[in-house]
Design a protein around this motif. Structure first.
Motif, short mmCIF file in Angstrom:
data_model
loop_
_atom_site.label_atom_id
_atom_site.label_comp_id
_atom_site.label_asym_id
_atom_site.label_seq_id
_atom_site.Cartn_x
_atom_site.Cartn_y
_atom_site.Cartn_z
N ASP A 437 67.06 48.71 94.83
CA ASP A 437 68.18 49.18 94.02
C ASP A 437 69.16 48.02 93.84
O ASP A 437 69.87 47.64 94.77
N MET A 438 69.21 47.47 92.63
CA MET A 438 70.08 46.32 92.38
C MET A 438 71.55 46.69 92.33
O MET A 438 72.41 45.80 92.37
N ASP A 439 71.86 47.97 92.23
CA ASP A 439 73.26 48.40 92.23
C ASP A 439 73.84 48.49 93.64
O ASP A 439 75.06 48.65 93.81
N ARG A 440 72.97 48.42 94.67
CA ARG A 440 73.46 48.57 96.04
C ARG A 440 72.85 47.55 97.01
O ARG A 440 73.21 47.56 98.18
N GLY A 441 71.95 46.72 96.53
CA GLY A 441 71.27 45.81 97.44
C GLY A 441 70.48 46.56 98.48
O GLY A 441 70.39 46.16 99.64
N MET A 442 69.88 47.69 98.07
CA MET A 442 69.21 48.58 99.02
C MET A 442 67.71 48.62 98.78
O MET A 442 67.25 48.58 97.63
N LEU A 443 66.97 48.72 99.85
CA LEU A 443 65.54 49.03 99.79
C LEU A 443 65.41 50.54 99.69
O LEU A 443 65.73 51.26 100.63
N VAL A 444 64.98 51.05 98.53
CA VAL A 444 64.96 52.49 98.25
C VAL A 444 63.76 53.17 98.89
O VAL A 444 63.88 54.23 99.50
N ARG A 502 78.73 42.23 93.33
CA ARG A 502 78.27 41.71 92.05
C ARG A 502 76.79 41.34 92.16
O ARG A 502 76.43 40.41 92.88
N PRO A 503 75.89 42.09 91.49
CA PRO A 503 74.48 41.69 91.50
C PRO A 503 74.28 40.42 90.69
O PRO A 503 74.91 40.23 89.63
N LYS A 504 73.40 39.55 91.16
CA LYS A 504 73.13 38.27 90.51
C LYS A 504 71.66 38.11 90.15
O LYS A 504 71.18 36.99 89.95
N GLY A 505 70.95 39.24 90.04
CA GLY A 505 69.56 39.18 89.62
C GLY A 505 68.64 38.74 90.74
O GLY A 505 68.91 38.95 91.92
N TYR A 506 67.53 38.10 90.36
CA TYR A 506 66.56 37.64 91.35
C TYR A 506 65.85 36.40 90.83
O TYR A 506 65.84 36.12 89.62
N VAL A 507 65.27 35.64 91.77
CA VAL A 507 64.47 34.47 91.42
C VAL A 507 63.08 34.69 92.00
O VAL A 507 62.90 35.38 93.01
#
Length: 612
Positions: A437-444, A502-507
């Motif tokens: 979950d990119m809105d919470r930095g959570m493993l759903v 603030r989410p910053k996406g992923y690499v």
């Protein structure tokens, strides 16, 4: 919905139930007969149980300790503990069964082997198949092979059926099995007229078998290969340590209900524009079967049946109408049942014949017209009477993960009216996948098996939702992984107010595996999640630059969290393992809103594994 005039009476007039009431055929899951759960307070349900079988109030398996279970004295859990000096024996139920639904939880010791034989003859394999990517008939959930010693080597085993996918959990975790078994049929002379079947089998919520015909007993069956209308439930006990709980057996002995004396009238036009008690039919007749295709009309017609429904046993029955290309309604014993499929309703019926009325309203010329009645009740497995079901012509849109694969979508949160709207699902060829979950930095969630079904996302207009296909382990109501706590007992924050999140996406790395980035509480976070090399779970590494002194990570929540020592925890009633890596701060197990939470201070780097 049916709208009835103020002066209408049952059997006289039905007016205006939904103009487009049958958007499609949708039969609900069968409603079971009365369940008999075995209390497991003693071993009286079994005949002459061997000494390796005993009862316990709790049980644990230790990872890295083969074929061993540790028990707590008591009752409620059935445990088999064979050993070098105590060779295990198979366990047979005192009662014999024909058609049944079996539902239970079981736990395998590491490397253990067992099985469940329906009627003592047809084996569904139980095995520690943790991490197997391509299951075979001998793996967990497989229908074991039949056997012929007279065949050449390599061909002695035949007619075994592997599960559709490996939905197995780790040793020491409870696994859930549901099987609908149909016994073989015999005529009055004792000749077999129909083979036994596994109608449906689910392992950990995943369909692994459907409508599998068993042409004969599997290897190791009782009776020398003969077949009977009834036989004992048998649990294999000579191959390894295994535990069972919540054993429920539902028997189905009642003959199928029948519709008789069906007479019909056909009316032209739309249902909501006329009264059937005063309208003139364009055709009448009798029918041997319930069908939407009686009469001369093909579009915009109403078909009104009267007849009798015969049930052998008085009791509570569950009925639903199945329609396609239109809508329908049932009237029986003073009760109206409208709609299709999911609108299943209970009604008390006497033994014998009960008058019944059934209406089908064809709307336009879309869809193939079909009509059927689904009924279940005391001792009766769900029965369908009517037109052959026309399957949905929408092929499911499946996404496989033969290589590391990423898909962004919505993900439903079960039991809640919300979705994870910025979900990133990551699939791997090890058949271990997760959603972030990119809105919470959570493993759903994590799951094992096939990757995603995206039919709801991409079919026609779609709703953006993707669904995991395998055995899913969810981690609760969406929450932020990182948060600040003034004290160890402060409630975990449910929103981003004051967090500066603030989410910053992923690499992506060189294997196309994402590392997520975000900012929170003035710190920069990288969050790398990888499948373990052995395929047993996932490994997570959080790196926090400049963490605040009161920064914590919430790692788990559940009804129960047990410490097994060496930074290993069992979460939510032995549903999954969490293992902190060396160097992590000391975790805190605390009570929170009626549940347990595992939190840990974050000093810069946090690493742990989830095994399931």
């Amino acid at each position: 919905m049916v709208h009835r005039s103020k002066n209408s009476k049952p059997g006289r007039s039905w007016i205006g139930f939904l103009y487009a009431c049958g958007a499609g055929l949708a039969l609900s899951q069968p409603v079971a007969a009365q369940s008999a759960q075995w209390p497991l307070q003693d071993l009286s349900a079994f005949r002459q149980p061997g000494s390796s079988w005993q009862l316990a109030s709790d049980v644990h398996a230790r990872l890295g300790k083969p074929n061993a279970l540790e028990i707590t004295k008591g009752a409620g859990i059935l445990v088999n503990l064979p050993g070098k000096k105590q060779h295990g024996q198979d366990l047979f139920s005192t009662q014999e069964f024909g058609d049944i639904d079996l539902e239970l939880d079981y736990m395998m010791a590491e490397g253990s082997n067992s099985g469940i034989y329906f009627q003592g003859r047809y084996e569904l394999q139980l095995l520690d198949s943790w991490g197997i990517t391509s299951p075979r008939p001998g793996d967990n959930g497989g229908i074991y092979e039949r056997w012929d010693d007279n065949k050449p080597e390599g061909q002695k085993g035949y007619q075994g059926y592997a599960p559709r996918q490996n939905a197995s959990k780790a040793p020491g975790l409870w696994q859930h099995l549901k099987v609908s078994f149909q016994a073989p049929r015999f005529d009055a002379s004792g000749n077999k007229t129909e083979n036994a079947r596994i109608i449906r089998a689910e392992l950990n919520g995943v369909l692994i078998h459907e409508n599998v015909e068993l042409q004969g007993p599997t290897r190791g069956s009782i009776g020398g290969g003969d077949e009977k209308a009834a036989g004992p439930l048998r649990i294999q006990g000579d191959h390894g340590a295994v535990a069972f709980r919540n054993i429920s057996v539902r028997e189905f002995k009642t003959p199928k209900p029948e519709l008789s004396g069906l007479q019909y009238k056909v009316f032209n036009g739309q249902f909501n524009k006329q009264r059937l008690d005063t309208a003139k039919p364009v055709a009448t007749g009798v029918s041997k079967t319930l069908t939407a295709n009686a009469g001369p009309l093909s579009r915009e017609y109403i078909l009104h049946y009267t007849g009798k429904l015969h049930v052998q046993e008085a009791g509570d029955y569950s009925l639903a109408l199945a329609t396609q290309g239109g809508g329908g309604m049932i009237r029986i014993h003073g009760k109206d049942i409208t709609g299709s499929g999911r609108n299943r309703q209970k009604i008390t019926l006497p033994a014998g014949e009960t008058p019944i009325e059934i209406v089908y309203a064809r709307t336009g010329d879309w869809g193939s017209p079909s009509l059927g009645l689904s009924i279940s009740g005391p001792g009766l497995r769900d029965v369908y009477i009517g037109d052959a079901i026309t399957p949905d012509d929408t092929d499911p849109i499946l996404v496989n993960a033969d290589q590391n694969t990423i898909l962004r979508s919505f993900i439903d949160v079960p039991g809640q009216q919300q979705k994870v709207v910025h979900a990133v699902s990551v699939g791997s060829p090890a058949n271990v996948h997760y959603t972030y979950d990119m809105d919470r930095g959570m493993l759903v969630q994590v799951w094992r098996g096939n990757f995603l079904e995206t039919t709801p996302m991409w079919h026609e207009r779609g709703n953006g939702t993707a669904r995991p296909q395998g055995a899913v382990q969810r981690f609760g109501t969406p929450f932020f992984t990182l948060g600040r706590l003034a004290s160890e007992q402060d409630a975990w924050s449910a929103d981003t107010t004051g967090s500066g999140y603030r989410p910053k996406g992923y690499v992506l790395d060189d294997k196309d595996r994402p590392t997520f980035k975000y900012q929170i509480h003035g710190s920069t976070v990288t969050d790398a999640i990888r499948v373990t090399e052995d395929g047993h779970g996932i490994y997570r590494e959080l790196n926090v630059t400049g963490p605040a002194a009161d920064l914590y990570a919430k790692l788990a929540e559940g009804e129960q969290i047990e410490s097994l020592g060496k930074d290993l925890y069992l979460v939510d009633g032995k549903a999954w393992y969490l293992q902190l890596q060396e160097g992590s701060a000391k975790p805190i197990l605390r009570d929170a809103a009626g549940k347990k939470e595992l939190i840990v201070p974050v000093k810069g780097k946090l690493t742990y594994s989830i095994l399931f």
